[in-house]
Design an enzyme around this catalytic site. Sequence first.
Site, short mmCIF file in Angstrom:
data_model
loop_
_atom_site.label_atom_id
_atom_site.label_comp_id
_atom_site.label_asym_id
_atom_site.label_seq_id
_atom_site.Cartn_x
_atom_site.Cartn_y
_atom_site.Cartn_z
N GLU A 117 0.85 -1.19 0.00
CA GLU A 117 0.00 0.00 0.00
C GLU A 117 0.89 1.24 0.00
O GLU A 117 1.95 1.24 0.60
CB GLU A 117 -0.87 0.03 1.28
CG GLU A 117 -1.67 -1.24 1.49
CD GLU A 117 -2.44 -1.23 2.82
OE1 GLU A 117 -2.34 -0.24 3.57
OE2 GLU A 117 -3.13 -2.23 3.07
N LYS A 119 2.37 4.43 1.43
CA LYS A 119 2.45 4.93 2.80
C LYS A 119 1.99 6.38 2.79
O LYS A 119 2.66 7.25 2.26
CB LYS A 119 3.88 4.82 3.34
CG LYS A 119 3.98 5.17 4.81
CD LYS A 119 5.33 4.81 5.37
CE LYS A 119 5.41 4.94 6.88
NZ LYS A 119 4.94 6.20 7.43
N TYR A 234 -7.19 1.70 6.27
CA TYR A 234 -6.27 0.62 5.91
C TYR A 234 -6.21 -0.53 6.90
O TYR A 234 -5.53 -1.51 6.65
CB TYR A 234 -4.87 1.13 5.58
CG TYR A 234 -4.25 2.10 6.58
CD1 TYR A 234 -3.97 1.73 7.88
CD2 TYR A 234 -3.93 3.40 6.16
CE1 TYR A 234 -3.39 2.61 8.76
CE2 TYR A 234 -3.34 4.30 7.04
CZ TYR A 234 -3.07 3.89 8.35
OH TYR A 234 -2.50 4.78 9.21
N CYS A 434 13.84 43.24 -14.13
CA CYS A 434 14.90 44.14 -14.56
C CYS A 434 14.47 44.79 -15.87
O CYS A 434 13.97 44.12 -16.77
CB CYS A 434 16.19 43.34 -14.76
SG CYS A 434 17.39 44.17 -15.79
N CYS A 439 20.71 43.71 -20.38
CA CYS A 439 21.12 43.03 -19.15
C CYS A 439 21.79 41.70 -19.49
O CYS A 439 21.21 40.84 -20.13
CB CYS A 439 19.91 42.77 -18.26
SG CYS A 439 20.30 41.83 -16.79
S1 IVH Z 1 -0.68 0.16 8.78
C1 IVH Z 1 1.02 -1.65 12.56
N1 IVH Z 1 -0.88 1.23 6.42
O1 IVH Z 1 2.52 4.73 9.02
C2 IVH Z 1 0.44 -1.19 11.29
N2 IVH Z 1 0.10 2.53 8.14
O2 IVH Z 1 4.79 4.16 10.97
C3 IVH Z 1 0.55 0.27 11.14
N3 IVH Z 1 0.76 4.77 7.45
O3 IVH Z 1 1.24 5.80 12.01
C4 IVH Z 1 -0.46 0.89 10.33
N4 IVH Z 1 0.10 4.60 5.37
O4 IVH Z 1 0.24 6.80 10.02
C5 IVH Z 1 -0.46 1.42 7.68
N5 IVH Z 1 -1.15 2.06 4.26
C6 IVH Z 1 -0.75 2.23 5.53
C7 IVH Z 1 -0.17 3.44 5.97
C8 IVH Z 1 0.26 3.54 7.30
C9 IVH Z 1 0.64 5.39 6.27
C10 IVH Z 1 1.37 5.39 8.62
C11 IVH Z 1 0.49 5.45 9.80
C12 IVH Z 1 1.31 4.94 10.94
C13 IVH Z 1 2.67 4.92 10.38
C14 IVH Z 1 3.47 3.81 10.96
#
Ligand code: IVH
Length: 688
Positions: A117, A119, A234, A434, A439
């Site tokens: 997924e 992030k 998620y 300018c 220039c």
């Molecule tokens: S799963 C233990 N899925 O990442 C599982 N987190 O460092 C953790 N985050 O605070 C959550 N996209 O804010 C998950 N597709 C995604 C995510 C995600 C962003 C962020 C979330 C969490 C941080 C963990």
Amino acid sequence: MPTAQAARRARELRERLRAAEHAYYVLDNPVLSDAEYDRLLRELAGLEEAHPGLRTPDSPTQRVGGSPSERFEKVAHREPMLSLGNVVSDEELDEFDARIHKLLGTGADAPVDYVAEPKLDGLAVELVYQGGRFVHGATRGDGVTGEDVTANLRTVGALGANRGVLQALPAGAPPRLEVRGEVLLQKAHFEAMNRRLLAAGEPPFANPRNAAAGSLRQLDWRITATRPLSFIAYEALVPGARPWATHWEKLAALAALGFEVNAENGRCRGLAEVKAYRDRMAARRFELPYDTDGVVVKVDDLDLRARLGAASKAPRWAVAFKYPPQEEATRVTRIWASVGRTGVLTPVAEVEPVRLGGAVVARATLHNEDELRRKDIRVGDWVLIRRAGEVIPEVVKSIPERRTGEEREFAFPAACPECGARVVRQEGEKAWRCTGAACPAQLVGRLRHFAARRAMDVEGLGERLCAALVERGLVKEFADLYRVRFEDWQQLFSRPRKERDEGEAPPELPEKAAQNLLDALARSKATTLRRLLFALGIPQVGDATAGQLARAFGSVAALLDADEAALQAVRDVGPEVARQVRAWTGEPRNRAVVERLLAAGVEPAAEAAASGGPFAGKTVVLTGGLSTMSRDDAKAAIERRGGRVSGSVSRKTDLVVAGDEAGSKLRKAGELGVRVVDEAGFLALLGE
Ligand code: IVH
């Protein structure tokens, strides 16, 4: 390192990390870049590894995020909201996969099924539904205890940014359901919101993440309600039950309940597919409507997940692959006003070089005087700089918390720093310009543009060489370039140089370099009308408009003679562009510049009159990745055939080319009934 020294350093690191967490999580105003934070955290983890006695239970290596703010009621999470382990290389990703194989006792050749997924770079929240109703929601806080932001969460999605936080679930929903996901601000909404804040005289946010966090963590939910926040789900938990066999099924169930689930999520068989997914996402990250800072990789099978369990801070079944940082902290060593080819003065910050998005950056733009004032950037300041995709790095904000008192403000020049001419700022314009007709800085900029890849494509003729040509009086206008003699080039290449232009050949014999440039110039004479028109730097005529003009008029002479009405008849040319083009072509000095270029031997070939063919007159949208060509090449191929490439799908779109991992644009095409072809179909059309 001896223990006493290690202990001192560990204490220092903890203090800095805590202060940074407070600034980030509680104040929504970062004082360290994410990359700096990660580096310090890794250093601390290394020290604690080497000296286990230094590890304290409240060390930032043992806790998740910042502590919840006193401003909000606290809520304990029924299940802790864990963090994710970070990896940044293929090797570390391999180790993650190998660890899973080892823990599960499976053979290395039996691939693990993963879900990958994007992030999302927002703020993690938990939503609790009881009896199908949203009863409360909280931020992650320190992972164990979060902040109660229920009233604020109720407003997420109210402005229609996406489906947001559902107030109620359809019949048949589990009696208690905990949904986790990210609250975020889409980039376009972030920019619009910052513009509104500025207009109201309020401080803008540094980036969409801070803006989302700052918007959600308001004491008055009515303020949150004015911010176009989105929510993407998620994870989900049903206490005491295991309703799904896989994570993928769980995501489908969330979507069926009405939550927004990321359409970019992908199922991957084994790590090789994970890496391919990551590469595709990394290539497309700047096209996505929201910020992402990596890819999250999760074991799909939920039984396996349960067997893998979690360590103190993060689960063993998931990991975050982080992209190289796009944002870094560094110090401003100098500020100056750079004069561009159109005479615009742009304040530029020279910074201590840092790695950003895979390249070393030593300069960042401050855009214009207003931005410089608003952001209060001073020489000597620590600043956050950021680079998104191909664009020039920019200074996002200063970090006044790191000032020493030695910093100096920059006085915006009242005259052109290059030629001393008066600078003017027109009503309604952001830029100072300018007014010097002669220039040298403007001339250098124009030459550089003339030689650019999409213009006359003179290989090796970069900024520094252009500046040297102007400085020595060898070139006063474009045509002079073709008259610079071998001996002069040779001398230019013999000059001592600390740095070279991008694309300029590595140090070689001056004779060789001189000959190469003469060859490149000779080659550039056989060009196309489109390239020449673009190279001239006519106001408002970018590469695409140059293409339209070239097709419409077929020759330089025809364009020079076209009146405003004839210009307006060209596709994409409105009254204002027509007026400015005509003003340029009507100026005798400009006509002379063109004539002297033609006399020097520049011979633009007329653009193939693209009538007929599957792309002629069509508006095409490219989405997803193509395996056989770059985005730029695909665009050029369509334009050569008389088509136009647009960035978004609408009713006016004739065709959508959907490559790998095509996302929302493909969906939109489906909704509007626009014709879609895949890569093979596209190649077939190009061949027609
Ligand atoms: S799963 C233990 N899925 O990442 C599982 N987190 O460092 C953790 N985050 O605070 C959550 N996209 O804010 C998950 N597709 C995604 C995510 C995600 C962003 C962020 C979330 C969490 C941080 C963990």
